[in-house]
Design a protein around this motif. Structure first.
Motif, short mmCIF file in Angstrom:
data_model
loop_
_atom_site.label_atom_id
_atom_site.label_comp_id
_atom_site.label_asym_id
_atom_site.label_seq_id
_atom_site.Cartn_x
_atom_site.Cartn_y
_atom_site.Cartn_z
N LEU A 37 0.86 -1.18 0.00
CA LEU A 37 0.00 0.00 0.00
C LEU A 37 0.90 1.23 0.00
O LEU A 37 1.75 1.38 0.88
N THR A 78 0.93 5.38 0.09
CA THR A 78 0.05 6.45 0.50
C THR A 78 0.89 7.62 1.02
O THR A 78 2.08 7.70 0.73
N GLU A 102 -2.78 10.29 5.10
CA GLU A 102 -3.87 9.36 4.78
C GLU A 102 -3.62 7.94 5.28
O GLU A 102 -4.43 7.04 5.02
N GLU A 147 -6.45 5.81 7.30
CA GLU A 147 -7.65 5.55 6.48
C GLU A 147 -7.35 4.53 5.39
O GLU A 147 -8.16 3.63 5.13
N ARG A 148 -6.21 4.67 4.72
CA ARG A 148 -5.85 3.72 3.64
C ARG A 148 -5.62 2.32 4.21
O ARG A 148 -5.99 1.32 3.59
N GLU A 197 -7.03 1.09 6.92
CA GLU A 197 -8.35 0.55 7.29
C GLU A 197 -9.09 0.06 6.05
O GLU A 197 -9.68 -1.02 6.06
N GLU A 198 -9.06 0.85 4.99
CA GLU A 198 -9.71 0.43 3.73
C GLU A 198 -9.13 -0.88 3.21
O GLU A 198 -9.85 -1.71 2.67
N ALA A 199 -7.82 -1.06 3.37
CA ALA A 199 -7.15 -2.27 2.89
C ALA A 199 -7.29 -3.43 3.87
O ALA A 199 -6.92 -4.56 3.54
N GLY A 200 -7.82 -3.16 5.05
CA GLY A 200 -7.98 -4.21 6.05
C GLY A 200 -6.66 -4.66 6.67
O GLY A 200 -6.54 -5.80 7.13
N SER A 212 -4.13 -4.43 9.65
CA SER A 212 -4.02 -3.97 11.04
C SER A 212 -2.96 -4.74 11.82
O SER A 212 -2.79 -4.51 13.02
#
Length: 176
Positions: free
Chosen positions: A151, A153, A157, A160-161, A163-166, A168
């Protein structure tokens, strides 16, 4: 073969002691680099105390694998000549002089281990340390594994990016 993820240190050591008594060789295989957040010191100390010989065989650290996957260098002339490997404070404290805001003040490339679940805190502390929201950031989930995800970014951001990508956990955060 034992699944040590479900074993206590004492159980692991008992298996290793029994193998030693029987004249067998034992491999205690860890994921990751044993020299960075490897949690192997207590095992090595216990083996040494028991007189059980051992070797430590390093692999390629995920921070090196992540750079290869990202096709990047951590150091570039006139941009950053140093790399800081650290982590966000969570359940395990970090000395104040090594807080993320203190590390950000150096302007070096940062690689954060064990911090994927703390992306909001990471952003907050790095911004407080003087980094811009536009600072490039990347996340490498399971670096070098078949299920690796990348990812790209910005620091602003990042949470948020992620979290969108799942994403953690089991990921490195690279900033700089």
């Amino acid at each position: 073969i034992y699944d040590s993820a479900r074993m206590t240190l004492e159980e692991v050591l008992k298996v290793m002691e029994e193998a030693q008594r029987r004249g067998l060789d034992t491999v205690r295989l860890h994921t990751g680099d044993p020299s960075i957040y490897g949690a192997v010191r207590e095992q090595m100390d216990a083996l040494a105390e028991k007189g059980i010989p051992f070797d430590v065989c390093p692999g390629v650290s995920s921070f090196a694998g992540a750079a290869a996957s990202l096709r990047m260098e951590y150091t570039l002339p006139e941009v950053s000549q140093s790399l800081i490997i650290t982590r966000a404070e969570g359940r395990t404290p970090v000395p104040e002089r090594e807080s993320l805001s203190a590390m950000a003040a150096h302007g070096c490339t940062l690689v954060l281990f064990l911090s994927a679940g703390l992306a909001g805190k990471v952003r907050e502390e790095l911004l407080a340390g003087g980094l811009s929201p536009d600072t490039p950031a990347a996340v490498v989930y399971k670096a070098t594994w078949p299920e690796e995800q990348i990812l790209r970014t910005s620091l602003g951001e990042l949470p948020e990016r992620m979290e969108e990508a799942g994403i953690s956990r089991t990921a490195l955060i690279i900033v700089g």
